[in-house]
Design a protein around this motif. Structure first.
Motif, PDB file in Angstrom:
ATOM      1  N   GLN A  45       0.832  -1.208   0.000  1.00 23.23           N
ATOM      2  CA  GLN A  45       0.000   0.000   0.000  1.00 23.23           C
ATOM      3  C   GLN A  45       0.865   1.257   0.000  1.00 23.23           C
ATOM      4  OE1 GLN A  45      -2.236  -0.783   3.537  1.00 23.23           O
ATOM      5  NE2 GLN A  45      -3.423  -2.428   2.590  1.00 23.23           N
ATOM      6  N   LEU A  46       1.947   1.213   0.780  1.00 28.63           N
ATOM      7  CA  LEU A  46       2.841   2.364   0.852  1.00 28.63           C
ATOM      8  C   LEU A  46       3.535   2.587  -0.488  1.00 28.63           C
ATOM      9  CD1 LEU A  46       3.773   4.451   2.925  1.00 28.63           C
ATOM     10  CD2 LEU A  46       5.634   2.917   3.566  1.00 28.63           C
ATOM     11  N   ALA A  47       3.971   1.507  -1.124  1.00 27.26           N
ATOM     12  CA  ALA A  47       4.621   1.618  -2.434  1.00 27.26           C
ATOM     13  C   ALA A  47       3.652   2.169  -3.476  1.00 27.26           C
ATOM     14  CB  ALA A  47       5.158   0.254  -2.861  1.00 27.26           C
ATOM     15  N   ASP A  48       2.417   1.682  -3.446  1.00 30.02           N
ATOM     16  CA  ASP A  48       1.405   2.180  -4.392  1.00 30.02           C
ATOM     17  C   ASP A  48       1.145   3.661  -4.188  1.00 30.02           C
ATOM     18  OD1 ASP A  48       1.163  -0.342  -5.421  1.00 30.02           O
ATOM     19  OD2 ASP A  48      -0.676  -0.841  -4.329  1.00 30.02           O
ATOM     20  N   ALA A  49       1.144   4.099  -2.919  1.00 30.72           N
ATOM     21  CA  ALA A  49       0.883   5.509  -2.623  1.00 30.72           C
ATOM     22  C   ALA A  49       2.006   6.399  -3.153  1.00 30.72           C
ATOM     23  CB  ALA A  49       0.731   5.702  -1.120  1.00 30.72           C
ATOM     24  N   MET A  50       3.233   5.865  -3.153  1.00 34.04           N
ATOM     25  CA  MET A  50       4.378   6.666  -3.579  1.00 34.04           C
ATOM     26  C   MET A  50       4.594   6.632  -5.100  1.00 34.04           C
ATOM     27  SD  MET A  50       5.524   8.096  -0.901  1.00 34.04           S
ATOM     28  CE  MET A  50       3.973   8.058  -0.010  1.00 34.04           C
ATOM     29  N   GLU A  51       3.949   5.689  -5.782  1.00 32.07           N
ATOM     30  CA  GLU A  51       4.163   5.556  -7.225  1.00 32.07           C
ATOM     31  C   GLU A  51       3.629   6.778  -7.967  1.00 32.07           C
ATOM     32  OE1 GLU A  51       3.254   2.337 -10.804  1.00 32.07           O
ATOM     33  OE2 GLU A  51       2.316   2.122  -8.840  1.00 32.07           O
ATOM     34  N   ARG A  52       4.412   7.253  -8.920  1.00 30.55           N
ATOM     35  CA  ARG A  52       4.016   8.456  -9.667  1.00 30.55           C
ATOM     36  C   ARG A  52       3.619   8.080 -11.081  1.00 30.55           C
ATOM     37  NH1 ARG A  52       7.026  13.826  -7.638  1.00 30.55           N
ATOM     38  NH2 ARG A  52       7.079  13.305  -5.449  1.00 30.55           N
ATOM     39  N   ASP A  53       2.494   8.599 -11.485  1.00 31.80           N
ATOM     40  CA  ASP A  53       1.995   8.391 -12.839  1.00 31.80           C
ATOM     41  C   ASP A  53       2.061   9.742 -13.555  1.00 31.80           C
ATOM     42  OD1 ASP A  53       0.566   8.028 -15.161  1.00 31.80           O
ATOM     43  OD2 ASP A  53      -0.970   6.781 -14.229  1.00 31.80           O
ATOM     44  N   PRO A  54       2.813   9.844 -14.664  1.00 36.69           N
ATOM     45  CA  PRO A  54       2.953  11.141 -15.368  1.00 36.69           C
ATOM     46  C   PRO A  54       1.619  11.753 -15.763  1.00 36.69           C
ATOM     47  CG  PRO A  54       4.507   9.527 -16.224  1.00 36.69           C
ATOM     48  CD  PRO A  54       3.587   8.779 -15.303  1.00 36.69           C
ATOM     49  N   SER A  55       0.613  10.915 -15.979  1.00 34.01           N
ATOM     50  CA  SER A  55      -0.696  11.448 -16.385  1.00 34.01           C
ATOM     51  C   SER A  55      -1.574  11.809 -15.196  1.00 34.01           C
ATOM     52  CB  SER A  55      -1.424  10.406 -17.243  1.00 34.01           C
ATOM     53  OG  SER A  55      -1.694   9.243 -16.482  1.00 34.01           O
ATOM     54  N   ASP A  56      -1.075  11.529 -13.998  1.00 37.35           N
ATOM     55  CA  ASP A  56      -1.865  11.773 -12.787  1.00 37.35           C
ATOM     56  C   ASP A  56      -1.840  13.254 -12.438  1.00 37.35           C
ATOM     57  OD1 ASP A  56      -3.224  11.639 -10.443  1.00 37.35           O
ATOM     58  OD2 ASP A  56      -2.101   9.919  -9.659  1.00 37.35           O
ATOM     59  N   GLU A  57      -3.019  13.855 -12.269  1.00 40.65           N
ATOM     60  CA  GLU A  57      -3.096  15.282 -11.955  1.00 40.65           C
ATOM     61  C   GLU A  57      -3.078  15.562 -10.459  1.00 40.65           C
ATOM     62  OE1 GLU A  57      -6.543  16.807 -13.832  1.00 40.65           O
ATOM     63  OE2 GLU A  57      -5.793  16.512 -15.880  1.00 40.65           O
ATOM     64  N   LEU A  58      -3.043  14.514  -9.637  1.00 42.95           N
ATOM     65  CA  LEU A  58      -3.004  14.721  -8.188  1.00 42.95           C
ATOM     66  C   LEU A  58      -1.695  15.407  -7.814  1.00 42.95           C
ATOM     67  CD1 LEU A  58      -4.454  11.349  -6.868  1.00 42.95           C
ATOM     68  CD2 LEU A  58      -5.634  13.527  -7.112  1.00 42.95           C
ATOM     69  N   ARG A  59      -1.767  16.339  -6.870  1.00 45.66           N
ATOM     70  CA  ARG A  59      -0.598  17.139  -6.517  1.00 45.66           C
ATOM     71  C   ARG A  59       0.175  16.581  -5.337  1.00 45.66           C
ATOM     72  NH1 ARG A  59      -2.413  23.056  -5.608  1.00 45.66           N
ATOM     73  NH2 ARG A  59      -0.163  23.302  -5.402  1.00 45.66           N
ATOM     74  N   PHE A  60      -0.457  15.733  -4.535  1.00 44.05           N
ATOM     75  CA  PHE A  60       0.258  15.191  -3.376  1.00 44.05           C
ATOM     76  C   PHE A  60      -0.357  13.869  -2.938  1.00 44.05           C
ATOM     77  CE2 PHE A  60      -2.857  18.321  -1.912  1.00 44.05           C
ATOM     78  CZ  PHE A  60      -3.624  17.564  -1.041  1.00 44.05           C
ATOM     79  N   THR A  61       0.383  13.157  -2.102  1.00 40.12           N
ATOM     80  CA  THR A  61      -0.066  11.878  -1.560  1.00 40.12           C
ATOM     81  C   THR A  61      -0.168  11.992  -0.046  1.00 40.12           C
ATOM     82  OG1 THR A  61       0.885  10.526  -3.317  1.00 40.12           O
ATOM     83  CG2 THR A  61       0.604   9.468  -1.177  1.00 40.12           C
ATOM     84  N   VAL A  62      -1.227  11.447   0.535  1.00 37.37           N
ATOM     85  CA  VAL A  62      -1.409  11.411   1.991  1.00 37.37           C
ATOM     86  C   VAL A  62      -1.475   9.952   2.433  1.00 37.37           C
ATOM     87  CG1 VAL A  62      -2.908  11.988   3.927  1.00 37.37           C
ATOM     88  CG2 VAL A  62      -2.638  13.612   2.044  1.00 37.37           C
ATOM     89  N   VAL A  63      -0.678   9.602   3.430  1.00 39.32           N
ATOM     90  CA  VAL A  63      -0.698   8.257   4.005  1.00 39.32           C
ATOM     91  C   VAL A  63      -1.239   8.358   5.426  1.00 39.32           C
ATOM     92  CG1 VAL A  63       0.703   6.309   4.769  1.00 39.32           C
ATOM     93  CG2 VAL A  63       1.207   7.437   2.589  1.00 39.32           C
ATOM     94  N   ILE A  64      -2.256   7.573   5.750  1.00 39.25           N
ATOM     95  CA  ILE A  64      -2.877   7.585   7.075  1.00 39.25           C
ATOM     96  C   ILE A  64      -2.656   6.225   7.731  1.00 39.25           C
ATOM     97  CG2 ILE A  64      -5.024   7.886   8.362  1.00 39.25           C
ATOM     98  CD1 ILE A  64      -6.108   9.463   5.947  1.00 39.25           C
ATOM     99  N   CYS A  65      -2.195   6.239   8.971  1.00 42.42           N
ATOM    100  CA  CYS A  65      -1.962   4.965   9.662  1.00 42.42           C
ATOM    101  C   CYS A  65      -1.956   5.187  11.169  1.00 42.42           C
ATOM    102  CB  CYS A  65      -0.641   4.341   9.222  1.00 42.42           C
ATOM    103  SG  CYS A  65       0.816   5.274   9.726  1.00 42.42           S
ATOM    104  N   GLY A  66      -2.015   4.097  11.917  1.00 42.13           N
ATOM    105  CA  GLY A  66      -1.918   4.153  13.365  1.00 42.13           C
ATOM    106  C   GLY A  66      -0.472   4.279  13.813  1.00 42.13           C
ATOM    107  N   TYR A  67      -0.276   4.645  15.067  1.00 45.56           N
ATOM    108  CA  TYR A  67       1.079   4.811  15.599  1.00 45.56           C
ATOM    109  C   TYR A  67       1.889   3.524  15.496  1.00 45.56           C
ATOM    110  CZ  TYR A  67       0.088   9.433  17.544  1.00 45.56           C
ATOM    111  OH  TYR A  67      -0.204  10.752  17.686  1.00 45.56           O
ATOM    112  N   ALA A  68       1.267   2.401  15.855  1.00 43.83           N
ATOM    113  CA  ALA A  68       1.997   1.132  15.847  1.00 43.83           C
ATOM    114  C   ALA A  68       2.454   0.763  14.441  1.00 43.83           C
ATOM    115  CB  ALA A  68       1.130   0.025  16.435  1.00 43.83           C
ATOM    116  N   THR A  69       1.685   1.159  13.431  1.00 44.51           N
ATOM    117  CA  THR A  69       2.041   0.827  12.050  1.00 44.51           C
ATOM    118  C   THR A  69       3.368   1.457  11.655  1.00 44.51           C
ATOM    119  OG1 THR A  69      -0.289   0.659  11.439  1.00 44.51           O
ATOM    120  CG2 THR A  69       1.267   0.998   9.654  1.00 44.51           C
ATOM    121  N   ILE A  70       3.672   2.634  12.207  1.00 42.69           N
ATOM    122  CA  ILE A  70       4.915   3.319  11.839  1.00 42.69           C
ATOM    123  C   ILE A  70       6.116   2.472  12.219  1.00 42.69           C
ATOM    124  CG2 ILE A  70       6.339   5.371  12.201  1.00 42.69           C
ATOM    125  CD1 ILE A  70       3.767   6.933  12.707  1.00 42.69           C
TER     126      ILE A  70
END
Length: 423
Positions: free
Chosen positions: A12-37
């Protein structure tokens, strides 16, 4: 949102960081619990985060905890940091150290926690140990906070929110309860004296054990007593298992049930307890009275708690929720009708009661807001059921003192005004 097992989270983290040149999204947000970090740190550490936000940041107040240490590692890997909390102080002013350090290395003004404690703490020497008994130099910390933070009240954020009203119902114990209470109080006094004289255990562990033992007195004010198991000192065999004994009469439960029975047709109540035996007592009372209710506590699965929350908000016939304050934390919405969908519902939470409390100011503050939040349509009464001059009032006062200390430290308007005007 990172969920699932370790491999799922990394994917999931890798997918969130993947960049698609055609993607117009300006940023990525990752949400998780403290233990996940810290569980997924091998993946997290390779990402140069632009902004890291800790919600309910009091979760890192203990500098020794694993998630606090991991939070500092995240800080060092982040260009900017932000902390959010409605309870910056849970026990003492020392809870501020990690919040400041996460925002910026050295943000506390000191090189380590020991130096921070020496400057802001007032200590009493007991034998060869020092015990924190108060705070000093608080103005310096207020000024530091004024430069790095802002403080907003619920009233300012939600000006149209109905009032939260506080009151106390005083309970008189039965003769049987009083007899047991006085006997146990004398025994605990002797035990505390013995514990404080020990030098073979860390002081914080001794104090924590004493606080837990004192909660046995609050069991009696709630109408029951748990007898510890009896062990043969020579063989280690258990002679008798621990068991719970209920008193014949329970004035505190009677008072709580009187308030539940007095609820109007569209009114609901949340009753928080620190003892699961209290939940069992109130459940039995409601079964006898034919009152529909749900329970909510840590021994239930997440699915069971979700079902209880849904029933409380969606089922018009459910009059009460009985739960432990420890489980009634952030993010729990118990307004008494479907959140965000009031159409066709006239029901509302009007009473949040405390049959028993522990020493946690954070749990009290968080749980008292579960029915008083965005969407609340009527005034909500926060009611504490207390036996006067007992452990109930001692706990209640200590919790309120911690809450007041947090408010005084956080209310920075005067200092901010001085800074802005250059005084």
């Amino acid at each position: 949102i990172l969920r699932g097992n370790a491999i799922d989270r990394i994917k999931q983290l890798a997918d969130a960081m993947e960049r698609d040149p055609s993607d117009e999204l300006r940023f990525t947000v990752v949400i998780c619990g403290y233990a996940t970090i810290w569980r997924s740190w091998e993946a997290f550490k390779y990402i140069p985060w632009d902004l890291s936000i800790l919600d309910e940041a009091h979760a890192i107040k203990d500098p020794k905890s694993k998630q606090s240490k991991q939070a500092l590692a995240l800080r060092d890997n982040s260009a900017r940091r932000l902390v959010l909390t409605g309870t910056p102080i849970g026990n003492s002013i020392m809870d501020m150290y990690m919040l400041l350090e996460f925002m910026e290395k050295g943000g506390s003004g000191f090189s380590d926690f020991a130096a921070f404690k020496r400057f802001y703490g007032v200590f009493d020497n007991v034998g060869d140990r020092s015990i924190l008994v108060g705070a000093q130099n608080v103005t310096f910390l207020q000024e530091r906070l004024a430069r790095k933070s802002f403080y907003i009240t619920k009233k300012e954020a939600l000006p149209d929110l109905p009032e939260k009203l506080f009151d106390i119902v005083e309970i008189e114990m039965t003769e049987q309860q009083t007899e047991f209470y006085n006997k146990l109080a004398r025994e605990l006094a002797l035990e505390i004296e013995r514990e404080l004289a020990r030098d073979d255990i860390e002081r914080s562990m001794i104090i924590q054990n004493i606080l837990v033992q004192l909660l046995r007195l609050s069991q009696i004010t709630s109408g029951f007593i748990t007898w510890p198991e009896i062990v043969n000192e020579e063989t280690g065999d258990i002679i008798q298992d621990s068991f719970t004994e209920w008193f014949t009469d329970n004035p505190k439960a009677d008072a709580v049930m009187a308030d539940i029975k007095a609820l109007g047709p569209n009114e609901k109540a949340i009753i928080w307890c620190c003892h699961k035996a209290d939940i069992a007592t109130l459940s039995e009372y409601c079964d006898i009275a034919g009152i529909k209710y749900v329970t909510f506590h840590g021994d239930m699965t997440e699915a069971q708690r979700e079902e209880a929350k849904h029933a409380y908000n969606y089922d018009r016939e459910v009059k009460a929720l009985f739960g432990t304050a420890a489980s009634g934390g952030a993010g729990l919405n118990l307004v008494g009708y479907p959140p965000g969908h009031p159409e066709g519902y006239e029901t509302n939470t009007t009473l949040i009661g405390y049959m028993s409390k522990n020493w946690s100011q954070i749990q009290f503050s968080q749980s008292s807001d579960r029915g008083h939040r965005r969407g609340t349509r009527v005034n909500v009464t926060i009611r504490r059921y207390l036996v006067p001059n007992s452990i109930d009032t001692v706990i209640d006062q200590r919790v309120l003192d911690k809450q007041q200390a947090g408010l005084e430290l956080s209310d920075l308007r005067a200092i901010q005004t001085d800074l802005v005007t250059g005084i």
